[in-house]
Design a protein around this motif. Structure first.
Motif, PDB file in Angstrom:
ATOM      1  N   TYR A  80      -2.833   6.303 -12.321  1.00 47.18           N
ATOM      2  CA  TYR A  80      -1.617   6.589 -13.074  1.00 47.18           C
ATOM      3  C   TYR A  80      -1.141   8.008 -12.800  1.00 47.18           C
ATOM      4  CZ  TYR A  80       1.725   7.165 -16.802  1.00 47.18           C
ATOM      5  OH  TYR A  80       2.871   7.435 -17.485  1.00 47.18           O
ATOM      6  N   LEU A  96      -7.639  12.438  -8.659  1.00 46.30           N
ATOM      7  CA  LEU A  96      -6.702  11.917  -9.655  1.00 46.30           C
ATOM      8  C   LEU A  96      -6.970  10.442  -9.876  1.00 46.30           C
ATOM      9  CD1 LEU A  96      -3.273  13.321  -8.392  1.00 46.30           C
ATOM     10  CD2 LEU A  96      -4.633  14.188 -10.317  1.00 46.30           C
ATOM     11  N   HIS A  97      -6.619   9.914 -11.082  1.00 51.29           N
ATOM     12  CA  HIS A  97      -6.656   8.473 -11.253  1.00 51.29           C
ATOM     13  C   HIS A  97      -5.298   7.901 -10.884  1.00 51.29           C
ATOM     14  CE1 HIS A  97      -4.629   9.128 -15.065  1.00 51.29           C
ATOM     15  NE2 HIS A  97      -5.662   9.821 -15.529  1.00 51.29           N
ATOM     16  N   ALA A 125       0.715   8.109  -9.624  1.00 48.55           N
ATOM     17  CA  ALA A 125       2.064   7.569  -9.790  1.00 48.55           C
ATOM     18  C   ALA A 125       2.981   8.612 -10.430  1.00 48.55           C
ATOM     19  CB  ALA A 125       2.003   6.302 -10.644  1.00 48.55           C
ATOM     20  N   ARG A 126       2.441   9.276 -11.449  1.00 53.26           N
ATOM     21  CA  ARG A 126       3.229  10.291 -12.140  1.00 53.26           C
ATOM     22  C   ARG A 126       3.607  11.410 -11.168  1.00 53.26           C
ATOM     23  NH1 ARG A 126       5.189   8.742 -15.739  1.00 53.26           N
ATOM     24  NH2 ARG A 126       6.720  10.343 -15.223  1.00 53.26           N
ATOM     25  N   GLN A 165     -14.363   6.873  -7.612  1.00 49.57           N
ATOM     26  CA  GLN A 165     -15.533   6.982  -8.479  1.00 49.57           C
ATOM     27  C   GLN A 165     -15.063   6.857  -9.912  1.00 49.57           C
ATOM     28  OE1 GLN A 165     -17.594  10.627  -7.820  1.00 49.57           O
ATOM     29  NE2 GLN A 165     -19.511   9.830  -8.633  1.00 49.57           N
ATOM     30  N   TRP A 166     -15.866   6.139 -10.690  1.00 49.24           N
ATOM     31  CA  TRP A 166     -15.476   6.021 -12.107  1.00 49.24           C
ATOM     32  C   TRP A 166     -15.770   7.338 -12.822  1.00 49.24           C
ATOM     33  CZ3 TRP A 166     -12.737   2.206 -14.283  1.00 49.24           C
ATOM     34  CH2 TRP A 166     -12.582   1.022 -13.533  1.00 49.24           C
ATOM     35  N   GLY A 167     -14.863   7.707 -13.717  1.00 49.04           N
ATOM     36  CA  GLY A 167     -15.066   8.916 -14.511  1.00 49.04           C
ATOM     37  C   GLY A 167     -14.373   8.745 -15.858  1.00 49.04           C
ATOM     38  N   LEU A 168     -14.253   9.849 -16.623  1.00 48.50           N
ATOM     39  CA  LEU A 168     -13.584   9.776 -17.926  1.00 48.50           C
ATOM     40  C   LEU A 168     -12.267  10.528 -17.853  1.00 48.50           C
ATOM     41  CD1 LEU A 168     -16.310  10.142 -20.671  1.00 48.50           C
ATOM     42  CD2 LEU A 168     -15.116   8.106 -19.874  1.00 48.50           C
ATOM     43  N   SER A 169     -11.248   9.951 -18.411  1.00 45.51           N
ATOM     44  CA  SER A 169      -9.924  10.592 -18.377  1.00 45.51           C
ATOM     45  C   SER A 169      -9.841  11.654 -19.466  1.00 45.51           C
ATOM     46  CB  SER A 169      -8.849   9.536 -18.579  1.00 45.51           C
ATOM     47  OG  SER A 169      -8.856   9.119 -19.934  1.00 45.51           O
ATOM     48  N   ALA A 221     -11.874   5.745 -16.318  1.00 40.05           N
ATOM     49  CA  ALA A 221     -10.808   5.646 -15.316  1.00 40.05           C
ATOM     50  C   ALA A 221     -11.393   5.839 -13.931  1.00 40.05           C
ATOM     51  CB  ALA A 221      -9.738   6.710 -15.573  1.00 40.05           C
ATOM     52  N   ARG A 222     -10.691   5.264 -12.962  1.00 33.94           N
ATOM     53  CA  ARG A 222     -11.181   5.357 -11.584  1.00 33.94           C
ATOM     54  C   ARG A 222     -10.485   6.530 -10.905  1.00 33.94           C
ATOM     55  NH1 ARG A 222     -11.254   1.451  -6.807  1.00 33.94           N
ATOM     56  NH2 ARG A 222     -13.484   1.349  -6.311  1.00 33.94           N
ATOM     57  N   TYR A 223     -11.255   7.454 -10.436  1.00 33.39           N
ATOM     58  CA  TYR A 223     -10.708   8.663  -9.813  1.00 33.39           C
ATOM     59  C   TYR A 223     -10.799   8.577  -8.311  1.00 33.39           C
ATOM     60  CZ  TYR A 223     -10.123  11.144 -14.164  1.00 33.39           C
ATOM     61  OH  TYR A 223      -9.677  11.535 -15.398  1.00 33.39           O
ATOM     62  N   TYR A 224      -9.746   9.016  -7.672  1.00 33.27           N
ATOM     63  CA  TYR A 224      -9.695   9.004  -6.208  1.00 33.27           C
ATOM     64  C   TYR A 224      -9.741  10.426  -5.701  1.00 33.27           C
ATOM     65  CZ  TYR A 224      -8.444   4.173  -6.899  1.00 33.27           C
ATOM     66  OH  TYR A 224      -8.475   2.863  -7.283  1.00 33.27           O
ATOM     67  N   GLU A 225     -10.414  10.593  -4.565  1.00 33.55           N
ATOM     68  CA  GLU A 225     -10.615  11.944  -4.055  1.00 33.55           C
ATOM     69  C   GLU A 225     -10.496  11.920  -2.541  1.00 33.55           C
ATOM     70  OE1 GLU A 225     -14.389  13.452  -5.330  1.00 33.55           O
ATOM     71  OE2 GLU A 225     -13.997  15.477  -4.591  1.00 33.55           O
TER      72      GLU A 225
END
Lengths: 114, 882
Positions: free
Chosen positions: A29, A26-27, A32-33, A66-70, A76-80
């Motif tokens: 935001y 997830l990125h 947070a959601r 890792q950077w990816g596309l939303s 957007a930066r995605y966390y895993e």
């Protein structure tokens, strides 16, 4: 906002964040959601404090970024979760449940507060 | 909930190009705020309201951004450091692995480095200890040596107490001056009497040097008065050796020259002045009547410059002082004060010797470096394929150089370690070889500055020999690299030339060393052939120092000497025995003023003087040319007599006999009549023809210290014990010291020349070996590359000797270029060399020819080995080989 407050929140916030990533990357935001939706606003998290918490989890090797596309094609930066993070979440969650169960039990014991 | 998609590749490159941590942080937070605002908008808020709400929910974005940036930068730095470290570690591992995979190569490099750098380190440690290390005194640069200079060409002489007293009172440039006089002490503790070298010094001696004792105190001026002078300060070495380092010795009395003397202090271990030979210091007492003698001195003097005073200022001030003295005292008319920094004065001539040796070992190191560079270049050639593949895969040239250099680190680390061991061994081997007159040998060793020097040398050598081959290997373009991989046989011509240049350089430098060694060897032979004027063969020399406390009168001393002479003469095997107060070529000289009756002082040359006993000339086979030697009849009360050498006779009385003429040392002394003329001998050094000589008669001019010279039938050293016994039979407390065959004394006078010749010959020998290895390597490699060509030639009818000649011609060409360069180098070094040669010219033809021939023969042998291999090629096999 000070570093102290981040630290204060970190223990529980970290656990919540890890849990949020259990379903997949997830990125920020989206995390947070997820926290907001899942707790129904009970945990009042200042969203800005989420990012230092994410960095600390990253430093500890519990998550990777890792950077990816939303979904709307934005960068957007995605966390895993890492395997370590997954194990950590499992054990910490168990400890938390045990701890909060114990506290609940104490608080419910007679003589009641009422 | 969002699903993650892979970022397109081009975006990643954009990030690589930018790699901007700050921008990334901003992007991430901006994305968050935008998404949040969009959700608010979806719930019906106006765009700007939605934005405000999102911000409120977020907190302070600038603070968060600042925190994140700081954090990310720190992480980035740490990551990059880790990566760099792991690259270095990887290259080191690679280097270590290569080292193990190519043990011959590694051993060759490591051994060359160990020898080259080890030799240089050993030599430097000597140079540092003797020349560079500050003297172990407080502010040692401010201490100077003073002496008396006789005008116009008389030279440097010892200082008289009268002049020293006046210098001290009249100068305005020194904090203080101290007088020093050597003294001999027999210490009769337990066991055999031992002769100790001591110094009698003014109380100002220790403050001038700014040294303090380890225990106790040093002298006060009150102790320079007669009756108070029986106190002594001991050297640390003597204290440990004779008193087991017992600190309770301070305050006790010990018997020195038979007089109970109170030990008042112990010096620190590093204090050795005037030299390491000195074991004790006692106060200098000067009898009042001595101050009437202004010219005859036997002291040395040191002084400390006042703060801010320069050497030139001190010189001009002392010039004023000596001019004043010259006006006041007639005898001072020809006297001037000489002055030099103490360190320079102590080191003296050793500086040149040592620097030349350091230079020579440096040349040797360069030759070794050329060998290592050659090995690395050769290895670079064999690793062409590997490097070519790496280049093709996109490794940058910088990366290849970096890798090549890091790979060398284990080699050089090992080499440096072995070099230190070599240096330690070299120093240990060198110390006993160092000539006795080399000062400050006690401060030679491996210490911090020496280690720093070695480290610097290792780094310079590594850059020197490592960078070039690395650059050469990396320079290979991708295209030629690929071509080489596919063809794989022709050598890169550029690098073959580089290796030729190295070999030519090696041959040139080796030739320079060989020529120098040849010149020095021939000089040594020439010096050894010099006729000293006396015969040191089968002569034992033994020293006696008579304590004046026990024998206060000159007559007592003379009768002691007479009795010793009689006893020694009676020993079996003794042919003649005499005494002299200072051995010829024993180091140091003794000059003094001279007046000749009826000759103007301007026409009197500077002379060497000695006090001798009658049979001295017979024992050393110095011919009596005219008149007679001293006899027993020339006693203390008989008319005063003197003997001169033929040179003085010729100079002052050309054509007439000097017998019956009169001379004296000082205007106040009695005239002595010349009774004989003897042959001239070399007194100071073999190389330098010393001044004319005057001999005084021992009962008439007393000396506390005498050297016995005993001419024997058998081996001189065998007589030492019986001579010592003979001396003890006269006085049981009288020690003897410095017993040596006179031959050895003569050899020791050549100590520095011996050392220089020996070391330079060793260096030249090693250089010869290294250069021939270098030539062998290059020729052998060339032969290996051209085996197919030789095969073709032989298939086409070339004979074996044609092939051998081909290879030798190539070696010969290298040699000719190298030899020409080497001859030019040697010719250019004439200025340096000319100060070391003796009896031969610095362009001595035989030396040049012999050195060149030796190098030619050895390098041709080195080339012949691969040449034979080339000639043994089987054409059919060679043609088939890849």
């Amino acid at each position: 906002m000070t570093d102290d407050r981040f630290d204060l929140l970190q223990g529980t916030l970290g656990l919540v964040v890890l849990k949020s990533l259990l379903g997949g990357p997830l990125h920020g935001y989206a995390i947070a959601r997820w926290v907001h939706d899942t707790t129904g606003d009970v945990l009042q998290v200042e969203e800005g404090s989420l990012y230092p918490a994410l960095r600390r989890l990253e430093d500890r090797g519990l998550i990777t970024a890792q950077w990816g596309l939303s979904e709307n094609n934005r960068r957007a930066r995605y966390y895993e979760l890492t395997p370590t993070g997954r194990r950590h979440l499992k054990s910490e969650a168990a400890r938390w449940l045990e701890f909060s169960g114990a506290v609940t039990q104490v608080l419910r014991a007679a003589p009641s507060l009422a | 909930m969002t699903t993650k998609r892979r970022e397109p590749t081009w975006r990643r490159y954009q990030r690589l190009l930018r790699s901007d941590i700050g921008a990334d942080v901003d992007d991430e937070l901006e994305f968050h705020l935008e998404m949040s605002a969009r959700d608010y908008q979806a719930r019906g808020l106006a765009p700007d309201e939605a934005r405000r709400a999102a911000r409120e929910r977020f907190g302070d974005p600038t603070r968060v951004a600042r925190w994140l940036r700081r954090h990310d930068h720190a992480q980035d730095r740490a990551r990059r450091a880790r990566e760099a470290m792991s690259t270095v570690a990887m290259n080191l591992r690679l280097g270590a692995r290569n080292l193990l995979r190519q043990p011959t190569f590694a051993a060759a490099v490591v051994l060359t480095l160990a020898l080259g750098i080890g030799g240089t380190t050993a030599m430097f440690s000597v140079v540092y200890g003797v020349l560079l290390k500050p003297l172990p005194f407080g502010d040692p640069d401010r201490v100077v040596r003073l002496w008396t200079e006789w005008k116009p060409s008389f030279g440097r002489t010892a200082v008289s107490s009268a002049n020293a007293r006046d210098w001290r009172a009249q100068n305005r440039v020194f904090e203080d001056i101290a007088l020093i006089r050597n003294g001999n002490y027999s210490f009769t503790g337990s066991g055999e009497p031992e002769r100790l070298q001591g110094a009698r010094v003014w109380a100002s001696f220790f403050p001038v040097l700014r040294v303090t004792p380890l225990l106790g105190r040093t002298f006060t001026e009150a102790e320079e008065r007669f009756g108070h002078e029986n106190v002594v300060v001991l050297s640390h070495a003597l204290w440990v050796r004779r008193f087991n380092g017992d600190s309770s010795i301070v305050g006790r009395t010990i018997p020195l020259n038979g007089v109970p003397t109170t030990v008042i202090g112990i010096m620190k271990p590093d204090f050795h002045f005037p030299s390491r030979a000195f074991d004790l210091w006692v106060p200098l007492t000067i009898p009042a009547d001595e101050f009437q003698f202004r010219t005859a001195g036997s002291y040395s003097a040191i002084a400390r410059l006042k703060p801010g005073v320069t050497l030139d200022q001190a010189r001009s001030d002392m010039h004023v002082v000596s001019s004043n003295l010259a006006r006041r005292y007639r005898n001072n008319a020809a006297l001037e004060v000489g002055l030099a920094p103490l360190h320079d004065d102590m080191v003296g001539g050793a500086r040149r010797t040592l620097l030349v040796l350091l230079g020579a070992v440096g040349v040797l190191l360069l030759i070794g470096c050329a060998n290592v560079a050659n090995l690395l270049l050769a290895r670079g050639l064999t690793r062409r394929r590997e490097l070519a593949v790496r280049t093709a895969l996109g490794a940058s040239r910088g990366r290849l150089i970096e890798q090549s250099l890091t790979e060398l680190v284990p080699l050089f680390a090992l080499g440096a370690l072995l070099a230190l061991l070599t240096a330690a061994g070299g120093i240990r081997a060198l110390l006993p070889l160092l000539p006795a007159d080399l000062p400050r040998t006690e401060s030679i060793g491996i210490n911090l500055p020496v280690l720093a020097f070695t480290t610097a040398v290792v780094i310079v050598v590594a850059l020197l020999v490592g960078t070039w081959p690395a650059v050469a290997a990396a320079k290979l373009g991708v295209a030629s690299a690929i071509a080489e991989v596919s063809r794989g046989s022709t050598a890169a011509p550029g690098r073959a030339r580089a290796r030729d240049v190295l070999v030519v350089g090696q041959i040139a430098m080796a030739l320079l060393l060989l020529i120098s060694a040849a010149l020095l060897t021939r000089s040594l032979v020439a010096v050894r052939r010099v006729d000293a004027g006396f015969n040191p063969d089968h002569v034992l020399s033994v020293h006696l120092a008579i304590p004046r406390t026990k024998y206060p009168l000159d007559n007592d001393v003379a009768s002691l000497y007479t009795r010793v002479l009689d006893r020694v003469q009676a020993l079996p095997g003794v042919m003649a025995v005499g005494m002299v107060n200072r051995l010829p070529l024993g180091g140091g000289n003794q000059t003094g003023g001279l007046q000749i009756d009826g000759v103007a002082s301007d026409n009197v040359p500077s002379v060497e003087t000695r006090t001798v006993t009658p049979d001295y000339f017979r024992a050393l086979e110095i011919p009596v040319k005219e008149g007679r030697s001293f006899t027993a009849a020339d006693g203390a009360d008989a008319p005063r007599v003197a003997i001169i050498d033929e040179r003085l006779a010729r100079a002052v009385w050309p054509g007439t006999s000097p017998i019956g003429r009169r001379l004296r040392e000082e205007p106040s002394a009695d005239w002595s009549t010349i009774v004989g003329v003897v042959g001239h001998i070399r007194h100071t050094t073999l190389e330098e023809d010393s001044r004319p000589q005057v001999y005084w008669n021992y009962p008439q001019r007393g000396q506390d210290r005498m050297a016995l010279v005993v001419k024997t039938r058998g081996a001189p050293e065998a007589l030492t014990r019986s001579v010592a016994a003979a001396v003890r039979s006269v006085d049981p407390d009288q020690p003897i010291y410095d017993a040596r065959a006179l031959d050895e004394v003569v050899d020791r006078s050549l100590g520095q020349r011996w050392l220089q010749t020996l070391l330079l010959s060793i260096f030249a020998g090693v250089a010869l070996v290294l250069a021939s290895i270098g030539a062998y390597g290059v020729i052998a490699y060339g032969v290996g590359q051209r085996l197919r060509e030789y095969g073709v030639r032989m298939a086409l009818g070339a004979r074996r000797q044609d092939v051998v000649a081909m290879v030798l011609r190539r070696g010969g060409t290298l040699f000719v270029f190298g030899a020409l360069a080497g001859l030019a180098l040697a010719g250019g070094s004439v200025r340096v060399l000319s100060s070391f040669v003796y009896g031969v010219g610095p362009r001595d033809v035989p030396s040049f020819v012999v050195a060149t021939l030796a190098l030619f023969v050895v390098s041709m042998v080195a080339c012949y080995v691969p040449a034979r291999r080339a000639a043994r090629v089987d054409p059919s096999v060679a043609l088939r080989s890849d």
